[in-house]
Design a protein around this motif. Sequence first.
Motif, mmCIF file in Angstrom:
data_model
loop_
_atom_site.group_PDB
_atom_site.id
_atom_site.type_symbol
_atom_site.label_atom_id
_atom_site.label_comp_id
_atom_site.label_asym_id
_atom_site.label_seq_id
_atom_site.Cartn_x
_atom_site.Cartn_y
_atom_site.Cartn_z
ATOM 1 N N PHE A 127 -18.363 -14.486 -42.833
ATOM 2 C CA PHE A 127 -18.162 -13.440 -43.835
ATOM 3 C C PHE A 127 -18.985 -12.196 -43.549
ATOM 4 C CE2 PHE A 127 -16.538 -17.010 -46.534
ATOM 5 C CZ PHE A 127 -15.227 -16.585 -46.459
ATOM 6 N N GLU A 128 -20.126 -12.386 -42.915
ATOM 7 C CA GLU A 128 -20.899 -11.211 -42.536
ATOM 8 C C GLU A 128 -20.181 -10.418 -41.462
ATOM 9 O OE1 GLU A 128 -25.484 -12.456 -43.707
ATOM 10 O OE2 GLU A 128 -24.885 -12.341 -41.606
ATOM 11 N N LEU A 129 -19.600 -11.126 -40.511
ATOM 12 C CA LEU A 129 -18.852 -10.422 -39.457
ATOM 13 C C LEU A 129 -17.616 -9.735 -40.033
ATOM 14 C CD1 LEU A 129 -19.110 -12.874 -36.435
ATOM 15 C CD2 LEU A 129 -20.166 -10.624 -36.666
ATOM 16 N N LYS A 130 -16.952 -10.451 -40.904
ATOM 17 C CA LYS A 130 -15.773 -9.846 -41.515
ATOM 18 C C LYS A 130 -16.192 -8.616 -42.326
ATOM 19 C CE LYS A 130 -11.830 -10.558 -44.519
ATOM 20 N NZ LYS A 130 -12.152 -9.647 -45.606
ATOM 21 N N ASP A 131 -17.353 -8.728 -42.939
ATOM 22 C CA ASP A 131 -17.848 -7.617 -43.735
ATOM 23 C C ASP A 131 -18.088 -6.384 -42.865
ATOM 24 O OD1 ASP A 131 -18.601 -6.502 -46.176
ATOM 25 O OD2 ASP A 131 -20.723 -6.859 -45.759
ATOM 26 N N VAL A 132 -18.690 -6.595 -41.726
ATOM 27 C CA VAL A 132 -18.908 -5.484 -40.804
ATOM 28 C C VAL A 132 -17.564 -4.883 -40.411
ATOM 29 C CG1 VAL A 132 -19.767 -4.808 -38.531
ATOM 30 C CG2 VAL A 132 -21.033 -6.463 -39.886
ATOM 31 N N TRP A 133 -16.645 -5.778 -40.150
ATOM 32 C CA TRP A 133 -15.293 -5.341 -39.800
ATOM 33 C C TRP A 133 -14.680 -4.495 -40.929
ATOM 34 C CZ3 TRP A 133 -11.728 -5.117 -36.045
ATOM 35 C CH2 TRP A 133 -10.378 -5.043 -36.407
ATOM 36 N N ASP A 134 -14.792 -5.001 -42.136
ATOM 37 C CA ASP A 134 -14.211 -4.288 -43.279
ATOM 38 C C ASP A 134 -14.891 -2.936 -43.509
ATOM 39 O OD1 ASP A 134 -12.342 -6.228 -43.941
ATOM 40 O OD2 ASP A 134 -13.785 -7.359 -45.139
ATOM 41 N N ALA A 135 -16.195 -2.932 -43.237
ATOM 42 C CA ALA A 135 -16.944 -1.706 -43.531
ATOM 43 C C ALA A 135 -16.739 -0.631 -42.475
ATOM 44 C CB ALA A 135 -18.427 -2.030 -43.668
ATOM 45 N N SER A 136 -16.499 -1.054 -41.260
ATOM 46 C CA SER A 136 -16.417 -0.062 -40.184
ATOM 47 C C SER A 136 -15.008 0.497 -40.082
ATOM 48 C CB SER A 136 -16.843 -0.683 -38.854
ATOM 49 O OG SER A 136 -16.061 -1.815 -38.590
ATOM 50 N N ARG A 149 -15.484 -8.796 -26.626
ATOM 51 C CA ARG A 149 -16.193 -7.529 -26.878
ATOM 52 C C ARG A 149 -16.212 -7.192 -28.364
ATOM 53 N NH1 ARG A 149 -14.464 -3.373 -22.049
ATOM 54 N NH2 ARG A 149 -15.298 -4.656 -20.364
ATOM 55 N N LEU A 150 -15.090 -7.413 -28.995
ATOM 56 C CA LEU A 150 -15.015 -7.119 -30.421
ATOM 57 C C LEU A 150 -16.012 -7.990 -31.185
ATOM 58 C CD1 LEU A 150 -13.620 -5.503 -32.595
ATOM 59 C CD2 LEU A 150 -11.851 -7.245 -32.718
ATOM 60 N N PHE A 151 -16.035 -9.255 -30.798
ATOM 61 C CA PHE A 151 -16.969 -10.167 -31.455
ATOM 62 C C PHE A 151 -18.408 -9.708 -31.242
ATOM 63 C CE2 PHE A 151 -19.698 -13.918 -31.564
ATOM 64 C CZ PHE A 151 -19.357 -14.444 -32.796
ATOM 65 N N ARG A 152 -18.716 -9.352 -30.002
ATOM 66 C CA ARG A 152 -20.075 -8.895 -29.691
ATOM 67 C C ARG A 152 -20.419 -7.625 -30.471
ATOM 68 N NH1 ARG A 152 -19.972 -9.447 -23.655
ATOM 69 N NH2 ARG A 152 -20.209 -11.678 -23.321
ATOM 70 N N ALA A 153 -19.449 -6.710 -30.508
ATOM 71 C CA ALA A 153 -19.679 -5.444 -31.214
ATOM 72 C C ALA A 153 -19.995 -5.702 -32.684
ATOM 73 C CB ALA A 153 -18.457 -4.543 -31.085
ATOM 74 N N LEU A 154 -19.205 -6.582 -33.275
ATOM 75 C CA LEU A 154 -19.422 -6.881 -34.691
ATOM 76 C C LEU A 154 -20.776 -7.550 -34.905
ATOM 77 C CD1 LEU A 154 -15.857 -8.131 -35.722
ATOM 78 C CD2 LEU A 154 -16.945 -5.984 -36.383
ATOM 79 N N SER A 155 -21.112 -8.467 -34.015
ATOM 80 C CA SER A 155 -22.396 -9.153 -34.142
ATOM 81 C C SER A 155 -23.546 -8.153 -34.028
ATOM 82 C CB SER A 155 -22.548 -10.216 -33.052
ATOM 83 O OG SER A 155 -21.453 -11.087 -33.094
ATOM 84 N N GLU A 156 -23.382 -7.264 -33.054
ATOM 85 C CA GLU A 156 -24.442 -6.274 -32.840
ATOM 86 C C GLU A 156 -24.600 -5.377 -34.078
ATOM 87 O OE1 GLU A 156 -23.870 -4.391 -29.006
ATOM 88 O OE2 GLU A 156 -25.436 -2.917 -29.487
ATOM 89 N N LEU A 157 -23.480 -4.951 -34.590
ATOM 90 C CA LEU A 157 -23.509 -4.114 -35.799
ATOM 91 C C LEU A 157 -24.175 -4.846 -36.957
ATOM 92 C CD1 LEU A 157 -20.007 -2.380 -35.946
ATOM 93 C CD2 LEU A 157 -22.233 -1.277 -35.702
ATOM 94 N N LYS A 158 -23.790 -6.085 -37.078
ATOM 95 C CA LYS A 158 -24.341 -6.897 -38.160
ATOM 96 C C LYS A 158 -25.858 -6.957 -38.047
ATOM 97 C CE LYS A 158 -24.218 -11.642 -38.088
ATOM 98 N NZ LYS A 158 -25.425 -12.249 -38.660
#
Lengths: 181, 319
Positions: free
Chosen positions: B33-42, A152-161
Amino acid sequence: MSDFDHIFRKYHNLLYLYANKFVRNESISLDIVQDVFASIWEKGKLELHDEHLKAYLFNAVKNSCFNYLKHERVVQDHQQRNIERIMQLEQKYYKSGEQSLIEKENLDKIYKAINALSVINREVIELSRFEGLKNKEIAKKLKLPVRTVETRLFRALSELKEKLSKNNLRILLNICVLIKS
Amino acid sequence: MISRYLNGDLSRTEQEKLVNWIKDSPKNQRLFFELKDVWDASHEGSNEKVNEQLLKFYRKQATQKRTKSISSWKSVIAVAAILVFGLVIGSVMQIQFGQDNSQLESFYVPKGSRSEVTLADGTKVNLNSNSYLKFDTHFSKNNRIVHLEGEAYFEVKSDKNHPFTVQTNNFDIVVTGTKFNVSNYDDDQLIGATLAEGKIELFTDDHQQFEIKPGEKISLDRKTNHYELNEADVKSETAWINSEFIFKEIPFPDLIKRLERWYDVQISYSSNEFNEMVYSGSFKNQETIWQVLDALKLTTPIDYEKISFRKFKLNYKPM
């Protein structure tokens, strides 16, 4: 000077997130941001145009972080080698001119995007990012397998991206339309 | 694996795997890095943290500044520029003392005003708020001695044969023909003299002697009873003559005292947080006390309230 307050308030959180992205240490990130603000205070950079000032601030934070990491690297033990390799790759990635969302977006947009996520995906983001729970703890709390939380976390991040980069595209398109008309 | 890296525990073998996967292709690298970036930003940002950091920033600036030399005053907190309060000319109160032979003449400039006096020898004296200038009725071209409490700027008529003496409670200043500023309010910790032109000699209570050159300032720290000769910014030291109020790196308590004299108000504050702050700034011309306090509010974590007529209280209030 209210100008300074204004700039500080506008950029502090973004710069902090940006620094923390690289150094992964709250107090060091805060220190770096403090020093960068001190430099604009002393050098009278406040008169810069906002766009330039922003670029200066982010660059200064990035450089300070990389400098810090360079010195820190020597002290790190072998356990950390792989993580460190990832960090080096990340530095290279950003040195090549890639911009972070933190630099490109404002926080409101990011929060909006989070709010627009489906409930189950939003839940894991909020628990992990806002409440600081680890995946295992989230799994316990939601009574789910850790694996599911991870997915879910992976999906959430992908979706946000997707959402956030799409937004950018739309802005670009708008500009093109404007130029044409 | 990515989400485990970001928010969990990744075993060593998994770490190894991840690194290799990232290195495998630019596409993987970008995705990671894009995913990590989203992670870092959120991440949730709080205004509290910003306020706390802003306050910390100001404190740090204030304490650092105190240790810096005078020449590094570029980081001015240019406070504000406002309107003219109105120089109260002729508000000098002339008081005659005693009926006996040793008559003393005294000029007093009340708080909230400033004034100019020309003495019998042609010397011009600008008197700042809450200052006394006293001299013997025998004061003449040949007998040039005055006594000062407060602050004054002297333009002494040149006469090499008859030195002009300014007496204070801590030191005497002897000159022939110069322009200089003396500040010795009895509630200030730092008192002293700044020389604009010419040459002055200063004789202290405890028989020390100093010669001061133009652009120099001598100050006495009354707590330590120590004299120090420094480079001075004559312009800002004497700005008060033109009804300007320029202050450089002065401690908060001194700033408050100046404001009190300047505006004839009483300002109280209790928090110790103020004491470590150092101020630089300028008020171009006579804003009202309200405007000055508003300006202070912008630059420092304070709030003020009016308690009664001409009385204000400052409260520490983190921004």
